[in-house]
Write an enzyme that holds these catalytic residues in place. Structure first.
Site, short mmCIF file in Angstrom:
data_model
loop_
_atom_site.label_atom_id
_atom_site.label_comp_id
_atom_site.label_asym_id
_atom_site.label_seq_id
_atom_site.Cartn_x
_atom_site.Cartn_y
_atom_site.Cartn_z
N LYS A 7 0.87 -1.18 0.00
CA LYS A 7 0.00 0.00 0.00
C LYS A 7 0.90 1.23 0.00
O LYS A 7 2.04 1.17 0.46
CB LYS A 7 -0.88 0.02 1.26
CG LYS A 7 -2.11 0.89 1.13
CD LYS A 7 -3.23 0.16 0.41
CE LYS A 7 -4.48 0.98 0.28
NZ LYS A 7 -5.59 0.15 -0.26
P1 NAD Z 1 -13.43 7.60 -2.45
O1 NAD Z 1 -12.43 8.64 -2.16
O2 NAD Z 1 -13.96 7.47 -3.84
O3 NAD Z 1 -14.71 7.76 -1.48
C1 NAD Z 1 -14.55 7.91 -0.10
C2 NAD Z 1 -15.90 8.27 0.48
O4 NAD Z 1 -15.77 8.34 1.91
C3 NAD Z 1 -16.46 9.61 0.02
O5 NAD Z 1 -17.84 9.50 -0.23
C4 NAD Z 1 -16.24 10.51 1.23
O6 NAD Z 1 -17.17 11.56 1.30
C5 NAD Z 1 -16.44 9.51 2.35
N1 NAD Z 1 -15.89 9.97 3.61
C6 NAD Z 1 -14.64 10.40 3.88
N2 NAD Z 1 -14.54 10.80 5.17
C7 NAD Z 1 -15.77 10.61 5.71
C8 NAD Z 1 -16.34 10.83 7.00
N3 NAD Z 1 -15.59 11.33 8.00
N4 NAD Z 1 -17.64 10.53 7.20
C9 NAD Z 1 -18.40 10.03 6.21
N5 NAD Z 1 -17.92 9.78 4.97
C10 NAD Z 1 -16.63 10.08 4.73
O7 NAD Z 1 -12.76 6.22 -1.96
P2 NAD Z 1 -13.13 4.75 -2.40
O8 NAD Z 1 -12.19 4.35 -3.49
O9 NAD Z 1 -14.57 4.62 -2.60
O10 NAD Z 1 -12.66 3.93 -1.11
C11 NAD Z 1 -13.51 3.79 0.03
C12 NAD Z 1 -12.96 2.67 0.90
O11 NAD Z 1 -12.90 1.46 0.14
C13 NAD Z 1 -11.55 2.87 1.45
O12 NAD Z 1 -11.45 2.23 2.69
C14 NAD Z 1 -10.68 2.14 0.44
O13 NAD Z 1 -9.43 1.75 0.99
C15 NAD Z 1 -11.56 0.95 0.18
N6 NAD Z 1 -11.29 0.23 -1.06
C16 NAD Z 1 -11.35 0.88 -2.26
C17 NAD Z 1 -11.12 0.16 -3.42
C18 NAD Z 1 -11.26 0.79 -4.79
O14 NAD Z 1 -11.21 0.05 -5.78
N7 NAD Z 1 -11.46 2.09 -4.89
C19 NAD Z 1 -10.81 -1.20 -3.37
C20 NAD Z 1 -10.76 -1.83 -2.12
C21 NAD Z 1 -11.01 -1.09 -0.98
#
Ligand code: NAD
Length: 463
Positions: free
Chosen positions: A135
């Site tokens: 990561k």
């Molecule tokens: P993103 O940046 O697209 O979205 C993040 C979301 O979290 C946004 O809607 C934001 O408003 C919200 N958020 C942030 N702080 C917040 C708070 N304090 N209260 C409420 N909402 C809050 O990110 P993503 O790619 O959707 O990733 C989200 C999660 O999924 C992370 O934990 C990431 O590690 C995990 N993840 C993502 C992927 C991927 O393919 N993008 C794959 C596996 C895991």
């Protein structure tokens, strides 16, 4: 399907609980019980003990192989130079090249990146992908950077870690705050550093690229799709039909919004959503397609209630939504709550308010150990992150395979292969749960560690 344990010699440190493992002292872990890395390792070590893995494997998985920290200057639009801090943590490559996302966020810290790298190792192993775990991240607020600044940060960071990544060594992907465009800049920067003869193949150095630049069809929605595939496989055990099921989501970014849209298309009602800008509720079902379009335009869900946006595409949706408080969000009764935002958001306090039957962890490490215990005490089934959100890395692996063999899969093939991987990962975890009579998180770790334990058993430890 059956699972048998990769038993090692009886070297385990028996009798410890997940948060007071003697290996913490041996490896001089920080004593802070709120430290995400300590919490994550504690849960993984508990699974290694149940599985009977030897001490040598326990200590190997308890620490990353490499922790790389870089500082690099970037010229900002106003002409001054700002120094940024970046990380790349390579946890384990026993199964294949390191693989893991790059996070752009102001709160990026080394121990959090270490925890996320460990989870990548577990995720790839549970899904039986020939990949290890890593990561990375840059401590910055991407929303506060201009497109030009974001590009310069990305290119300079890529240059700083150039010798630590590679198409068959360590392969970054998008995570919170980064996206396909960021991956395109990373790939281009890497390719420019290669000889002309190897440059094109160099684009394999990252996944999650734009489709026109070697990205896979279906990658953008893959993590959300994978969450839904897991729910379709697991919910019959809970007696919850997808049609008409009530869902709430924390986070409406890539993962959350795709999971929500796909669930809505499958007939579920998304009744509450919260992101960093606020929370909304509609008991008849929010129009998630319209909400995603609103977030695309404005950056958050706030304002959707007054925007009057409605696509009319959803089967259970009506126009509008009511703004609610954070506490009201957690108290909203649902069948399934999907945390899809940041780590450690469900603590004891939130767990006490939550009114659901199943938590499907789309985010990484969204539930603290105390939050986990409180939910379990209420009889909530927790589907762990290494199972629920493995769709992203699975389709990243498909992208890497397509790039390596110069082929392009159609979206139907991607979705079908993804579904196979998700269902098999879920079944591995279910079999481990039955065998070890434990919760799903521990079971998923056991199913992942069993595979890694076997690899170490046949490879041995050099010299
Ligand atoms: P993103 O940046 O697209 O979205 C993040 C979301 O979290 C946004 O809607 C934001 O408003 C919200 N958020 C942030 N702080 C917040 C708070 N304090 N209260 C409420 N909402 C809050 O990110 P993503 O790619 O959707 O990733 C989200 C999660 O999924 C992370 O934990 C990431 O590690 C995990 N993840 C993502 C992927 C991927 O393919 N993008 C794959 C596996 C895991």
């Amino acid at each position: 399907m059956s699972i048998t344990t990769a038993t090692g010699q009886a070297e385990t440190s028996a009798g410890s609980t997940s948060q007071d493992n003697p290996i913490f002292n041996e490896l001089e872990f920080p004593p802070d019980p709120d430290n995400l890395y300590r919490q994550t390792v504690g849960q993984v070590l508990e699974a290694t003990e149940m599985l009977g893995l030897p001490h040598r494997v326990q200590v190997i998985v308890a620490q990353p192989k490499n922790e790389i920290m870089v500082h690099f200057p970037v010229r900002m639009d106003d002409g001054h130079h700002r120094l940024f801090k970046g990380y790349r943590v390579q946890h384990n490559n026993a199964l294949g090249p390191y693989k893991g996302g790059i996070r752009y966020h102001p709160a990026v810290h080394l121990d959090d990146i270490k925890a996320l790298a460990l989870l990548m190792t577990m995720k790839c192993s549970l899904s039986r992908l020939p990949l290890g775990g890593s990561k990375g991240g840059v401590k910055c607020d991407p929303r506060a950077l201009s497109p030009g600044e974001l590009q310069r940060v990305t290119r300079r960071f890529t240059s700083a870690i150039m010798n630590e990544i590679g198409p068959d060594y360590d392969i970054p992907a998008p995570d919170v705050g980064s996206n396909a465009q960021v991956m395109a800049w990373m790939a281009d920067t890497y390719m420019m550093s290669q000889s002309a003869a190897t440059s094109v193949d160099g684009r394999r150095v990252v996944t999650g690229k734009p489709v026109e630049f070697g990205g896979s069809l279906g990658r953008e929605k893959a993590t959300g799709q994978g969450v839904v595939d897991v729910l379709v496989e697991m919910l019959p055990d809970e007696g919850i039909p997808i049609e008409g099921m009530r869902v709430s989501l924390i986070g409406f970014g890539n993962v959350g919004s795709w999971a929500a849209r796909i669930l809505e298309d499958y007939g579920a009602k998304v009744v509450a959503v919260m992101d960093h800008t606020g929370a909304l509720r509609n008991d008849e079902g929010l129009d998630c397609h319209a909400l995603a379009a609103h977030v695309g335009q404005t950056g958050g869900i706030t304002g959707f209630d007054t925007a009057g946006a409605v696509s009319g595409g959803g089967r259970h949706t009506v126009k509008g939504a009511t703004p609610i408080t954070e506490d009201e969000f957690y108290q909203t009764p649902v069948d399934v709550l999907i945390p899809a935002a940041m780590e450690q958001m469900i603590q004891e306090k939130q767990a006490a308010m939550i009114d659901c039957k199943v938590v499907a962890e789309a985010a990484n490490a969204p539930t603290t150990p105390a939050g986990d215990r409180a939910l379990q005490a209420k009889g909530v089934e927790i589907l762990p992150a290494i199972l629920c959100n493995s769709g992203g890395v699975t389709v990243s692996y498909f992208e890497w395979v397509q790039n390596k063999s110069n082929v392009i899969w159609d979206e139907e093939t991607v979705d079908r292969e993804l579904n196979k991987h998700m269902v098999m990962a879920a079944r591995r975890a279910k079999v481990a749960r039955q065998r070890f009579e434990c919760d799903m998180r521990t079971a998923a770790y056991i199913a992942a560690l069993d595979h890694i334990g076997r690899v170490y058993a046949v490879r041995g430890i050099f010299p």
